[in-house]
Motif scaffolding. Structure first.
Motif, PDB file in Angstrom:
ATOM      1  N   ASP A 112       9.886  -1.361   5.346  1.00  0.00           N
ATOM      2  CA  ASP A 112       9.253  -0.863   4.120  1.00  0.00           C
ATOM      3  C   ASP A 112       8.431  -1.953   3.440  1.00  0.00           C
ATOM      4  O   ASP A 112       7.349  -1.673   2.892  1.00  0.00           O
ATOM      5  N   ILE A 113       8.915  -3.186   3.478  1.00  0.00           N
ATOM      6  CA  ILE A 113       8.149  -4.294   2.888  1.00  0.00           C
ATOM      7  C   ILE A 113       6.823  -4.471   3.620  1.00  0.00           C
ATOM      8  O   ILE A 113       5.758  -4.646   2.994  1.00  0.00           O
ATOM      9  N   HIS A 114       6.851  -4.400   4.955  1.00  0.00           N
ATOM     10  CA  HIS A 114       5.606  -4.515   5.721  1.00  0.00           C
ATOM     11  C   HIS A 114       4.626  -3.399   5.358  1.00  0.00           C
ATOM     12  O   HIS A 114       3.412  -3.634   5.202  1.00  0.00           O
ATOM     13  N   ARG A 115       5.127  -2.208   5.192  1.00  0.00           N
ATOM     14  CA  ARG A 115       4.245  -1.088   4.869  1.00  0.00           C
ATOM     15  C   ARG A 115       3.709  -1.184   3.448  1.00  0.00           C
ATOM     16  O   ARG A 115       2.560  -0.803   3.188  1.00  0.00           O
ATOM     17  N   ILE A 116       4.521  -1.694   2.540  1.00  0.00           N
ATOM     18  CA  ILE A 116       4.026  -1.885   1.166  1.00  0.00           C
ATOM     19  C   ILE A 116       2.896  -2.905   1.142  1.00  0.00           C
ATOM     20  O   ILE A 116       1.882  -2.732   0.438  1.00  0.00           O
ATOM     21  N   ILE A 117       3.039  -3.981   1.915  1.00  0.00           N
ATOM     22  CA  ILE A 117       1.986  -4.990   1.973  1.00  0.00           C
ATOM     23  C   ILE A 117       0.702  -4.383   2.526  1.00  0.00           C
ATOM     24  O   ILE A 117      -0.409  -4.644   2.016  1.00  0.00           O
ATOM     25  N   GLN A 118       0.811  -3.548   3.549  1.00  0.00           N
ATOM     26  CA  GLN A 118      -0.372  -2.905   4.113  1.00  0.00           C
ATOM     27  C   GLN A 118      -1.030  -1.961   3.109  1.00  0.00           C
ATOM     28  O   GLN A 118      -2.262  -1.904   3.018  1.00  0.00           O
ATOM     29  N   ILE A 119      -0.222  -1.225   2.358  1.00  0.00           N
ATOM     30  CA  ILE A 119      -0.777  -0.301   1.369  1.00  0.00           C
ATOM     31  C   ILE A 119      -1.497  -1.060   0.263  1.00  0.00           C
ATOM     32  O   ILE A 119      -2.606  -0.686  -0.159  1.00  0.00           O
ATOM     33  N   ARG A 120      -0.903  -2.151  -0.215  1.00  0.00           N
ATOM     34  CA  ARG A 120      -1.556  -2.931  -1.268  1.00  0.00           C
ATOM     35  C   ARG A 120      -2.855  -3.566  -0.780  1.00  0.00           C
ATOM     36  O   ARG A 120      -3.830  -3.669  -1.541  1.00  0.00           O
ATOM     37  N   ALA A 121      -2.875  -3.983   0.478  1.00  0.00           N
ATOM     38  CA  ALA A 121      -4.096  -4.583   1.017  1.00  0.00           C
ATOM     39  C   ALA A 121      -5.191  -3.544   1.236  1.00  0.00           C
ATOM     40  O   ALA A 121      -6.384  -3.856   1.103  1.00  0.00           O
ATOM     41  N   ALA A 122      -4.800  -2.304   1.561  1.00  0.00           N
ATOM     42  CA  ALA A 122      -5.796  -1.275   1.869  1.00  0.00           C
ATOM     43  C   ALA A 122      -6.250  -0.498   0.635  1.00  0.00           C
ATOM     44  O   ALA A 122      -7.281   0.184   0.699  1.00  0.00           O
ATOM     45  N   LYS A 123      -5.527  -0.594  -0.464  1.00  0.00           N
ATOM     46  CA  LYS A 123      -5.859   0.229  -1.629  1.00  0.00           C
ATOM     47  C   LYS A 123      -7.206  -0.153  -2.225  1.00  0.00           C
ATOM     48  O   LYS A 123      -8.050   0.716  -2.496  1.00  0.00           O
ATOM     49  N   ALA A 124      -7.443  -1.441  -2.405  1.00  0.00           N
ATOM     50  CA  ALA A 124      -8.713  -1.876  -2.992  1.00  0.00           C
ATOM     51  C   ALA A 124      -9.878  -1.528  -2.072  1.00  0.00           C
ATOM     52  O   ALA A 124     -10.940  -1.064  -2.531  1.00  0.00           O
ATOM     53  N   ALA A 125      -9.686  -1.713  -0.761  1.00  0.00           N
ATOM     54  CA  ALA A 125     -10.772  -1.420   0.184  1.00  0.00           C
ATOM     55  C   ALA A 125     -11.079   0.076   0.211  1.00  0.00           C
ATOM     56  O   ALA A 125     -12.255   0.480   0.200  1.00  0.00           O
ATOM     57  N   CYS A 126     -10.048   0.908   0.240  1.00  0.00           N
ATOM     58  CA  CYS A 126     -10.267   2.357   0.264  1.00  0.00           C
ATOM     59  C   CYS A 126     -10.936   2.851  -1.024  1.00  0.00           C
ATOM     60  O   CYS A 126     -11.825   3.705  -0.983  1.00  0.00           O
ATOM     61  N   SER A 127     -10.505   2.325  -2.143  1.00  0.00           N
ATOM     62  CA  SER A 127     -11.103   2.727  -3.419  1.00  0.00           C
ATOM     63  C   SER A 127     -12.576   2.333  -3.476  1.00  0.00           C
ATOM     64  O   SER A 127     -13.430   3.116  -3.916  1.00  0.00           O
ATOM     65  N   SER A 128     -12.888   1.133  -3.017  1.00  0.00           N
ATOM     66  CA  SER A 128     -14.289   0.687  -3.028  1.00  0.00           C
ATOM     67  C   SER A 128     -15.141   1.525  -2.086  1.00  0.00           C
ATOM     68  O   SER A 128     -16.262   1.925  -2.428  1.00  0.00           O
ATOM     69  N   LEU A 129     -14.634   1.808  -0.894  1.00  0.00           N
ATOM     70  CA  LEU A 129     -15.399   2.627   0.053  1.00  0.00           C
ATOM     71  C   LEU A 129     -15.572   4.052  -0.441  1.00  0.00           C
ATOM     72  O   LEU A 129     -16.612   4.677  -0.208  1.00  0.00           O
ATOM     73  N   LEU A 130     -14.563   4.585  -1.132  1.00  0.00           N
ATOM     74  CA  LEU A 130     -14.677   5.942  -1.675  1.00  0.00           C
ATOM     75  C   LEU A 130     -15.723   6.009  -2.777  1.00  0.00           C
ATOM     76  O   LEU A 130     -16.484   6.981  -2.859  1.00  0.00           O
ATOM     77  N   GLN A 131     -15.782   4.999  -3.621  1.00  0.00           N
ATOM     78  CA  GLN A 131     -16.801   4.977  -4.670  1.00  0.00           C
ATOM     79  C   GLN A 131     -18.211   4.863  -4.101  1.00  0.00           C
ATOM     80  O   GLN A 131     -19.156   5.437  -4.639  1.00  0.00           O
ATOM     81  N   ARG A 132     -18.353   4.140  -3.014  1.00  0.00           N
ATOM     82  CA  ARG A 132     -19.673   4.020  -2.374  1.00  0.00           C
ATOM     83  C   ARG A 132     -20.045   5.232  -1.553  1.00  0.00           C
ATOM     84  O   ARG A 132     -21.197   5.369  -1.147  1.00  0.00           O
ATOM     85  N   GLY A 133     -19.085   6.096  -1.283  1.00  0.00           N
ATOM     86  CA  GLY A 133     -19.354   7.255  -0.462  1.00  0.00           C
ATOM     87  C   GLY A 133     -19.318   6.970   1.024  1.00  0.00           C
ATOM     88  O   GLY A 133     -19.790   7.787   1.832  1.00  0.00           O
ATOM     89  N   SER A 134     -18.734   5.838   1.409  1.00  0.00           N
ATOM     90  CA  SER A 134     -18.670   5.485   2.822  1.00  0.00           C
ATOM     91  C   SER A 134     -17.578   6.244   3.569  1.00  0.00           C
ATOM     92  O   SER A 134     -17.648   6.380   4.791  1.00  0.00           O
ATOM     93  N   VAL A 135     -16.573   6.720   2.855  1.00  0.00           N
ATOM     94  CA  VAL A 135     -15.492   7.496   3.464  1.00  0.00           C
ATOM     95  C   VAL A 135     -15.349   8.806   2.702  1.00  0.00           C
ATOM     96  O   VAL A 135     -15.798   8.945   1.558  1.00  0.00           O
ATOM     97  N   GLY A 136     -14.727   9.771   3.359  1.00  0.00           N
ATOM     98  CA  GLY A 136     -14.529  11.068   2.740  1.00  0.00           C
ATOM     99  C   GLY A 136     -13.242  11.142   1.938  1.00  0.00           C
ATOM    100  O   GLY A 136     -12.457  10.193   1.862  1.00  0.00           O
TER     101      GLY A 136
END
Length: 240
Positions: A89-113
Motif C-alpha cells: 500500500d505504501i508503494h501504491r500511495i507513492i505512485q498515486i502522489r507522483a502521478a496526481k500532479a502529472a495527470c491534473s496538468s495533462l487534463l487541464q491541457r487537454g492531452s488526456v481524456g
C-alpha cells in the motif's frame, strides 16, 4: 377582487413539470451511464497480491466451533502478511502522489481524456478504503497497532528501495569494470603499436641523418702497399 385564472396557470405549470422531469431523467441516465463507464474502465493498479494472500490466510483459520485437530496458522504469519500488505500500500500511495500532479496538468491541457482522470480518482478512492481496512485489521490483531503499522511499513519500503538502488549500482559497476578492462586492453595494444612505429621512425631518421652528414664508410685501396709491408721497406732502403 380578482379571481385566480387557474386555466392560464395550467400551461406554465405543465411546462415546468415537464422541464423538471426531463432534467431529472437526463441526470439519472447520465449518472448511470457514467457509473457504468467507470466500472468498465481498466483499474489503475494490477491485482493486490499481498491483500489476497492475507485474506486467504484469514479464511484458512479454523473457526471457534471447528474441530480441535484442524491446523491453526500462527499469529506471527498473519501479522507478517498484513505488514507486507501495508508495504505494498505504501508503494501504491507513492505512485498515486507522483502521478496526481502529472495527470491534473495533462487534463487541464487537454492531452488526456476524462477516462484517465476517472481511473485515477477511482484508484485514489480505493486506496483510501484500503488504508482504512488495514488499520482496522491491525487493531483487531494487536490493539493500537493500527497507529504505527504504516510507519513501520514506510521504513521497510524505504529500505527496500535503497537495497534495489544499491543492487543496481553494483550491477552497473560490474558492467563498467568489464568495459574498462576491454578498453584498457585496446588502449594498451594501440599504445604498443604507436611505440613500435615511433621506434621504426626514429631508426629510419637516424640512418638518413648519418648519411646526410657524410659519415660514410672509408674505402681502403688494397693496391697501395702499407709501410709495414716488405716491399715498402725495400724501397726505403734503396733510396738511402
Amino acid at each position: 377582487m380578482f379571481g385566480v385564472n387557474w386555466v392560464g396557470l395550467l400551461l406554465p405549470s405543465a411546462y415546468l413539470v415537464v422541464l423538471v422531469g426531463t432534467f431529472m431523467t437526463f441526470s439519472t441516465v447520465y449518472r448511470r451511464r457514467k457509473a457504468l463507464q467507470s466500472a468498465n474502465l481498466a483499474p489503475w493498479f494490477g491485482p493486490h497480491l499481498q491483500r489476497n494472500i492475507y485474506l486467504s490466510l484469514l479464511h484458512m483459520q479454523p473457526e471457534d466451533g471447528a474441530e480441535k485437530g484442524a491446523p491453526r496458522i500462527p499469529d506471527s504469519v498473519i501479522r507478517a502478511a498484513l505488514m507486507r500488505r501495508a508495504v505494498e500500500d505504501i508503494h501504491r500511495i507513492i505512485q498515486i502522489r507522483a502521478a496526481k500532479a502529472a495527470c491534473s496538468s495533462l487534463l487541464q491541457r487537454g492531452s488526456v481524456g476524462d477516462d484517465l482522470w476517472q481511473r485515477f480518482q477511482r484508484a485514489e478512492k480505493e486506496m483510501e478504503d484500503e488504508l482504512r481496512d488495514v488499520v482496522m485489521e491491525a487493531n483487531a490483531l494487536v490493539p493500537g497497532w493500527g497507529q504505527i503499522i504504516f510507519q513501520s511499513a514506510n521504513e521497510i519500503a524505504a529500505n527496500k528501495v535503497l537495497r534495489d538502488k544499491l543492487e543496481d549500482i553494483e550491477a552497473q559497476t560490474e558492467k563498467e569494470k568489464e568495459w574498462w578492462e576491454k578498453r584498457r586492453a585496446v588502449i594498451q595494444s594501440e599504445f604498443m603499436k604507436e611505440l613500435d612505429n615511433e621506434e621504426k621512425t626514429q631508426t629510419k631518421a637516424a640512418s638518413v641523418t648519418s648519411a646526410a652528414s657524410g659519415d660514410e664508410p672509408v674505402l681502403v685501396d688494397t693496391n697501395v702497399p702499407s709501410a709495414s709491408s716488405p716491399t715498402g721497406s725495400k724501397k726505403k732502403k734503396g733510396k738511402k
